[in-house]
Structures are given as C-alpha cells and as structure tokens.
Design an enzyme around this catalytic site. Structure first.
Site, PDB file in Angstrom:
ATOM      1  N   THR A 132       0.913  -1.127  -0.026  1.00 20.54           N
ATOM      2  CA  THR A 132      -0.137  -0.125   0.140  1.00 20.54           C
ATOM      3  C   THR A 132       0.772   1.150  -0.211  1.00 20.54           C
ATOM      4  OG1 THR A 132      -0.065   0.108   2.388  1.00 20.54           O
ATOM      5  CG2 THR A 132      -1.770  -1.273   1.374  1.00 20.54           C
TER       6      THR A 132
ATOM      7  N   GLU B 230      -5.559  -3.349  -1.484  1.00 27.11           N
ATOM      8  CA  GLU B 230      -5.972  -4.419  -0.848  1.00 27.11           C
ATOM      9  C   GLU B 230      -7.299  -5.236  -1.791  1.00 27.11           C
ATOM     10  OE1 GLU B 230      -5.524  -1.597   0.405  1.00 27.11           O
ATOM     11  OE2 GLU B 230      -4.942  -1.467   2.233  1.00 27.11           O
TER      12      GLU B 230
ATOM     13  N   LYS C   6     -14.317  18.913   8.784  1.00 28.22           N
ATOM     14  CA  LYS C   6     -15.261  18.812   9.726  1.00 28.22           C
ATOM     15  C   LYS C   6     -15.418  20.294  10.253  1.00 28.22           C
ATOM     16  CE  LYS C   6     -17.922  16.366  12.975  1.00 28.22           C
ATOM     17  NZ  LYS C   6     -18.055  15.351  14.083  1.00 28.22           N
TER      18      LYS C   6
ATOM     19  N   TRP D 179     -19.944  17.537   7.898  1.00 35.72           N
ATOM     20  CA  TRP D 179     -18.780  17.378   7.159  1.00 35.72           C
ATOM     21  C   TRP D 179     -18.807  18.016   5.720  1.00 35.72           C
ATOM     22  CZ3 TRP D 179     -15.337  14.927   9.376  1.00 35.72           C
ATOM     23  CH2 TRP D 179     -15.473  14.058  10.423  1.00 35.72           C
TER      24      TRP D 179
HETATM   25  P1  AMP Z   1      -4.332   2.738  -3.560  1.00 35.83           P
HETATM   26  O1  AMP Z   1      -4.551   1.560  -2.410  1.00 35.83           O
HETATM   27  O2  AMP Z   1      -3.187   3.619  -3.371  1.00 35.83           O
HETATM   28  O3  AMP Z   1      -4.818   2.347  -4.889  1.00 35.83           O
HETATM   29  O4  AMP Z   1      -5.493   3.846  -2.950  1.00 35.83           O
HETATM   30  C1  AMP Z   1      -6.900   3.453  -2.653  1.00 35.83           C
HETATM   31  C2  AMP Z   1      -7.714   4.520  -2.242  1.00 35.83           C
HETATM   32  O5  AMP Z   1      -7.662   5.554  -3.588  1.00 35.83           O
HETATM   33  C3  AMP Z   1      -9.082   4.264  -1.824  1.00 35.83           C
HETATM   34  O6  AMP Z   1      -9.170   3.865  -0.705  1.00 35.83           O
HETATM   35  C4  AMP Z   1      -9.817   5.592  -2.278  1.00 35.83           C
HETATM   36  O7  AMP Z   1      -9.702   6.681  -1.299  1.00 35.83           O
HETATM   37  C5  AMP Z   1      -9.054   6.022  -3.446  1.00 35.83           C
HETATM   38  N1  AMP Z   1      -9.956   5.863  -4.776  1.00 35.83           N
HETATM   39  C6  AMP Z   1      -9.772   4.634  -5.336  1.00 35.83           C
HETATM   40  N2  AMP Z   1     -10.636   4.821  -6.217  1.00 35.83           N
HETATM   41  C7  AMP Z   1     -11.443   5.731  -5.911  1.00 35.83           C
HETATM   42  C8  AMP Z   1     -12.565   6.410  -6.838  1.00 35.83           C
HETATM   43  N3  AMP Z   1     -12.949   5.933  -7.897  1.00 35.83           N
HETATM   44  N4  AMP Z   1     -13.040   7.425  -6.335  1.00 35.83           N
HETATM   45  C9  AMP Z   1     -12.497   8.161  -5.039  1.00 35.83           C
HETATM   46  N5  AMP Z   1     -11.478   7.558  -4.530  1.00 35.83           N
HETATM   47  C10 AMP Z   1     -10.830   6.535  -4.921  1.00 35.83           C
END
Ligand code: AMP
Length: 536
Positions: A186, A329, A439, A444
């Site tokens: 991650t 994940e 907030k 929010w």
């Molecule tokens: P990563 O593990 O680096 O791919 O990041 C995942 C995170 O990216 C998610 O938990 C979201 O916060 C953000 N994310 C992924 N896809 C979207 C989407 N379509 N719209 C908004 N946020 C997203």
C-alpha cells in the site's frame, strides 16, 4: 454431498497456456523513445517467459521467494508478470517513486531474493537498494537508457541470462490455487506500507472479472494501453486481463508525456486505456489534434472523476471518462460504472455523472456501508457510512501479520477508510477519505466534491482541498488552485464560481494559488504534502 466436478486450480499457468495456444499472433508493443517502439508477438513473449523461468531456476531462486521489480510498463515486465508466479515464485513490484526509507523498509519486509531493474531506473534505485543485504542478484533490463551500470558482482544482464538458457520444457504447475502469486505494498500515507499478498486464485478471478461485459468487457478485439504503472496494484490487473483475453497490449515504457501517450494511442488504434485523472487532464489539450476514434472506454480510476474533464473528453472524442473504485487491498477493481436500464431516461449530463461515479460492485464482490454506531447504513443514496468490501479478490489480512488487525471487521470485511453513499441500485459514490473530510461547525464537507466544483470552472486546471484547524468552526477548507495557462483568476472569482454549486458554508475563505498540486507516488493529489505546505 460434494458436487462431482473437476477441481482445477485457478492459477496463472492456465492463463499462460491460453495465450500461447490461441493468441500467439497478437502483439505486445513497448515504447522506447519518441516514435520508437518494439513490437513482439505473444508467442515470442511466451517463449521468453519460459526462458525467464529457466533463469530463475538457474539462479537458484527458491520456491515462493519474492522477486522484486523496479520497472516501467514494458514487455519485459510482462514476462516477469508471467514467469515469476507461473514458476512458483512471488512477483513483488516496487514503486520507485516512494520515499527512500519506504523502499528500504519494503525490501526488508518482503525479503526480496533477486531484483529486476530497468536500466533507466538505476540512478534512482541503485543508491537505495545497493545496501540491502538480502539481494543476491540485481538483474538489469537494458531499456536503451545510457545510465551507467554500477560495478557490482551482484549485477547481471537480463538479455544475456535469457540467451544462455533453454526455455523451460516442463509444464508449469500450481496445484494449489491459494498459492501466493504477487505482492504489492500500500502507499502507506500513514505509518509503514503494508504488503498485500495476492493468490493465483485471486489474480485469475480478478482477470476474469475484468472480461465481464458489465465491467470493462475486455476481449480479443481490444488494444489495451495501461498507463497506470505496472508497479501500482498490477496496473489494475489490466495486463493479466489482456493476456487472458488475447488482446494486444500497448505499453508506454519510461515515457509518460501526454503528447507521446496520445500519439501512441492513435498510432496503435488503442481501444481501452486506464490511468489516474492527472494523466487524462494532461492529455486534454491534445485531444482534438488526434484521431482517437478507436477508443471505446477510458478508465479514470484511483480517485474521483472531475466532471468538467469528463465533459471535455465527451465533447472532443465523444467518450466520457468511466470511473472505477478500488485499493491495493482489493486487487484493485471492486466497482466500475456503467449505464443500466434504470438510467435510460436520464439526461446526457446526468448520464455522464453516473459513468463518472464509482458505480456498482462487480460480480463476486460485495460492498456495504457501516455507520459510526456499527450499524449498516441504508442504500438511499444520501446517508454516508464507511465503505466495507468483501470477496475472493479482497485481502483477508496483510503480509507478515498473523491476525487480520484493525483494517478488517470481526466478520471478515475490509474497512476501506473511505466514506461513501450507495443508491438503491447499488451505485457507490465516494464522499471522501475518512481522514480528508473537513469537519466544519460539526458538519462534514467533502473535500472531493469541493475540488470538483472548483475544477468545473473553465479557468481552473487543478484544485485540491484540505481542512485546517479553525478556532470558531473546528476546521475550515482551504483550496489550492492551479489556474490554466494564461487564465486570470483571483480568490473572489473562485468563490463566486462556487456560489450556487455548493452550500454557502462550504465556500473556502482561503484560496491559495500554486503552480502545481503535489502528487503522491501514484499520481494522486498528495493531501499530506499540501498539509505540510500549509503549515510552513
Ligand atoms: P491505493 O491503495 O493506493 O490504490 O489507494 C486506494 C484509495 O484511493 C481508496 O481507498 C480511495 O480513497 C481512493 N480511490 C480509489 N478509487 C477511487 C474512486 N473511484 N473515487 C474516489 N476515490 C478513489
């Protein structure tokens, strides 16, 4: 009573055999420099994959050892995607854009045995990894860069190794589909990065799901260009989906300049591409100069779709941006949007907004919303809750951990850390990351919605919003705005534009103009860096 069907492991050798048998004539294109590409057939790629598997044996890489890669989107990286897991080792793609300390931590945590590196990345990567004692060999893949090759006995050359062996002639066999296939970390915005260990079963199922007509519908007629890096969640699984379906793959290599990417799309008649919004924003000025009539789907994933940008694509090339939601994940795709029968009567702008939202969960995966009180939130399209996900392509715990830990619920769902709403048809909308919500006065504000409202102004190139402490309201939003080249814009203009688009109390008092929004290692807005910027 058990059913009486064959227990065939869902494992990557099945995928490899399929592309070898049926699609040997199809192509893998890799960009090396401006207007200079190498083109190989899948038959050639598969033959080299079998050689690479023999190299792993020759180097005595133990069964299930981690094989690190620092590489761009290229044919050789595809060979690693296939050979490493099919030969029973674990592919560990590393993001070279992470902080030095994070890369060091990741290598130690994964305990990589050998590491493959694109030559062009040596100047960045070698100083970070040369001190890592677990690395027995560093195999350099010469991508035409003139970066000097360090004088180190551990360094070997990819092409020399491949030339010295004969292709593995035994059949690849992974009898247990739950065997680990790949490892990704991650991005670790808080604390150390965590490893997500995909199994053969999860990788194969994820690839199959991307072929479903109601998800990406990837098929043999496609020419797939993953711009999303192969070091970021397996390029969203697009290479494996392309291999399984027999699609052509077009890989941008080390160059990700917008003009070069769009020229590549035009020349190879790309039908499908996936990248984060920043990439699509960069290409926008070039859209009308190219023939992109071959393109049937553009995925803007990993973050919200900015509707102004999607509209620009729709107007220029007749195709809006499609959103997809996922995380490291989750393999990563869990939702992607499409117009269903219930949307038939909507007007064109609302339809584009549906396509630009994360959409419903793809088959075999499930989502739910949970409120602060631990109770499930109804799917009414307005009540927010934490988005949780469950399915065979979703992690059950992190690499190296014996217990699932706080990211997982007691009943085994993944807590995503995203706040979302879900409408009665199952269409997800992401309100914000839990930690990015602002907030203000006990209510929010969605930083994502506010950003998109600001970016809907034609004078704005990019905008990002963070919450900062405020004596009266607890927190207030601050907008960082990048004006388009030549655009005249002050804070009052931004505020005036927002009137009528968002609630009055959402409108930020502070608007800061910057030349660029800092980005994370995966190209998303870096709220962490913005907060640091704000503090100084
Ligand atoms: P990563 O593990 O680096 O791919 O990041 C995942 C995170 O990216 C998610 O938990 C979201 O916060 C953000 N994310 C992924 N896809 C979207 C989407 N379509 N719209 C908004 N946020 C997203």
């Amino acid at each position: 009573m058990h059913g009486l069907m064959q227990e065939r492991a869902l494992a990557l050798p099945l995928v490899l055999r399929r592309v070898e048998r049926y699609f040997g004539h199809k192509r893998v294109v890799t960009r090396r420099a401006a207007d200079d590409e190498t083109v190989a057939t899948w038959a050639e790629v598969c033959e080299r994959t079998r050689r690479l598997a023999a190299v792993l044996d020759h180097l005595q890489v133990p069964d299930q050892a981690r094989v690190g890669t620092f590489a761009w989107n290229s044919q050789r990286h595809v060979e690693l995607y296939l050979a490493v897991p099919c030969a029973g080792r674990i592919l560990h793609t590393v993001n070279h854009r992470l902080y030095r300390e994070q890369i060091g931590y990741i290598l130690e945590d994964a305990a990589d045995d050998v590491i493959f590196i694109d030559r062009s990345l040596l100047p960045v990567v070698w100083p970070v990894i040369s001190g890592y004692a677990g690395m027995r060999y560093a195999i350099v893949m010469d991508d035409g860069a003139d970066a000097p090759i360090p004088d180190d006995p551990r360094i070997l050359d990819y092409e020399t190794l491949l030339a010295e062996v004969t292709p593995l002639d035994r059949e690849f066999s992974i009898p247990d589909e739950n065997t680990a296939a790949a490892l990704c970390y991650t991005s670790g915005t808080t604390g150390n990065p965590k490893g997500v260990l995909y199994s053969h079963r999860s990788v194969v199922l994820h690839a199959v799901l991307l072929l479903a007509v109601d998800s990406f519908g990837i098929n043999e007629r496609d020419v797939i260009m993953p711009v999303v890096p192969m070091f970021h969640v397996n390029a969203w699984g697009l290479p494996y989906a392309a291999i399984l379906s027999g699609a052509d793959l077009v890989l941008p290599g080390p160059m990700t300049d917008p003009a070069g990417l769009i020229s590549l799309m035009e020349r190879y008649r790309v039908t499908f591409s996936g990248a984060v919004a920043t990439v699509w924003r960069g290409m926008r000025p070039y859209l009308t100069q190219h023939d992109l009539s071959s393109v049937r789907m553009i995925i803007s994933g990993g973050g919200a779709v900015d509707d102004a940008l999607s509209r620009a694509y729709q107007e220029a090339i007749g195709l809006p941006l499609t959103n997809a939601w996922g995380m490291t994940e989750t393999s990563p795709v869990v939702t992607t949007s499409r117009l269903a029968t219930v949307h038939d009567d909507l007007d064109p702008d609302t339809k584009r907004a549906v396509i630009g939202s994360p959409g419903p969960a793809i088959p075999l995966t499930e989502v739910r919303l949970v409120g602060d009180d631990g109770k499930e939130v109804p799917w009414d399209g307005t009540t927010p809750g934490e988005l949780q996900a469950m399915g065979p392509t979703i992690a059950a715990r992190y690499f190296g951990e014996t217990e699932p830990g706080p990211a997982f619920t007691e009943d085994g769902w993944l807590r995503t850390g995203d706040v979302a709403t879900i409408d009665p048809h199952g269409y997800v909308r992401i309100v914000d990351r839990t930690k990015d919500l602002v907030k203000s006065g006990g209510e929010w504000i969605s930083s994502v919605e506010l950003e998109n409202a600001i970016m809907a102004d034609a004078r704005v190139a990019e905008a990002a919003v963070i919450g900062v402490p405020d004596e009266r309201w607890g927190e207030r939003p601050v907008a960082y705005v990048v004006p388009k080249d030549g655009a005249e814009l002050d804070a009052d203009d931004v505020r005036k534009h927002l009137e009528g688009h968002v609630a009055r109390w959402w409108i930020p008092e502070q608007v800061v103009f910057v030349s660029e929004i800092p980005k994370t290692a995966t190209g998303k807005f870096s709220k962490r860096q913005l907060r640091q910027l704000h503090e100084h």
